[in-house]
Enzyme design. Structure first.
Site, short mmCIF file in Angstrom:
data_model
loop_
_atom_site.label_atom_id
_atom_site.label_comp_id
_atom_site.label_asym_id
_atom_site.label_seq_id
_atom_site.Cartn_x
_atom_site.Cartn_y
_atom_site.Cartn_z
CG HIS A 15 70.96 34.22 -72.84
ND1 HIS A 15 69.82 34.35 -73.53
CD2 HIS A 15 71.74 33.76 -74.04
CE1 HIS A 15 69.98 34.15 -74.88
NE2 HIS A 15 71.16 33.88 -75.08
CB CYS A 34 70.34 28.47 -76.37
SG CYS A 34 71.00 29.08 -77.81
CG HIS A 40 75.32 31.21 -75.19
ND1 HIS A 40 74.22 30.67 -74.66
CD2 HIS A 40 74.39 32.19 -75.85
CE1 HIS A 40 73.09 30.68 -75.07
NE2 HIS A 40 73.16 31.86 -75.99
CG HIS A 42 73.69 36.49 -77.87
ND1 HIS A 42 73.45 35.83 -78.99
CD2 HIS A 42 72.80 35.53 -77.00
CE1 HIS A 42 73.12 34.54 -78.93
NE2 HIS A 42 72.59 34.55 -77.71
CG ASP A 80 77.15 46.70 -71.42
OD1 ASP A 80 77.13 45.73 -72.16
OD2 ASP A 80 77.77 47.57 -71.09
CG HIS A 81 80.21 43.89 -70.09
ND1 HIS A 81 79.59 44.82 -71.06
CD2 HIS A 81 81.33 43.44 -70.48
CE1 HIS A 81 80.79 44.67 -72.00
NE2 HIS A 81 81.52 44.06 -71.67
CD GLU A 127 69.35 35.85 -78.51
OE1 GLU A 127 68.95 35.69 -77.31
OE2 GLU A 127 69.04 35.06 -79.23
NI NI Z 1 71.89 32.84 -77.03
#
Ligand code: NI
Length: 156
Positions: A15, A34, A40, A42, A80-81, A127
């Site tokens: 995100h 961020c 980036h 998580h 996911d992904h 997260e």
């Molecule tokens: Ni983040």
């Protein structure tokens, strides 16, 4: 007898935290690193707590396989992904903070879990090892109330 049951699942996603209506410097001030333009990732850990009546015969509030399958279809596959800002329409205009992701998942699960005879109590979205967001179900019709509503409808 009612019981609450918590299951855990996980997904990985990318995100970027930035409001499209703000310039980069302002986003940097609000969201720190961020806000960097290329996003980036998580490894999210999701706890889901449901409440239901414990079945006299099975001793279960909900069949675990069915619950995990619902989570897989409703949450894991879409998340996911993926790059949340681009791949989930909601996050094109809503900044995908842990809070906003948790609320979005809460809304989906709250709508879908009654199909398994349970209601959502809360979710907790981790997260990172350093932060997690917990949100609770909003007031909703519980399955047993829906059942008695149906019964009184049938009687009427
Ligand atoms: Ni983040």
């Amino acid at each position: 007898m009612q019981a609450s049951l918590t299951v855990t699942t996980n997904f990985s996603a990318a995100h970027r935290l930035a409001r499209p209506d703000l310039d980069y410097d302002t986003n940097r001030t609000v969201y720190g690193k961020c806000a960097r333009p290329n996003g980036h990732g998580h490894d999210y850990l999701l706890e889901v707590t449901v409440v239901g009546k414990v079945d006299d015969q099975t001793g279960m509030a909900v069949e675990l396989g069915a619950l995990h399958e619902l989570l897989r279809v409703a949450v894991i596959e879409p998340f996911d992904h993926h790059f949340l800002n681009k791949d989930i329409e909601y996050f094109a205009t809503t900044v995908p903070t842990a809070e906003n992701i948790a609320i979005y998942i809460r809304n989906i699960l709250q709508a879908q879990l009654p199909s398994l005879g349970v209601t959502l109590q809360r979710i907790k979205l981790h997260e990172s090892p350093n932060n997690a967001c917990e949100v609770f179900a909003t007031a909703a019709i519980k399955p047993e109330r829906a059942e008695s509503a149906r019964e009184s409808l049938a009687i009427a």
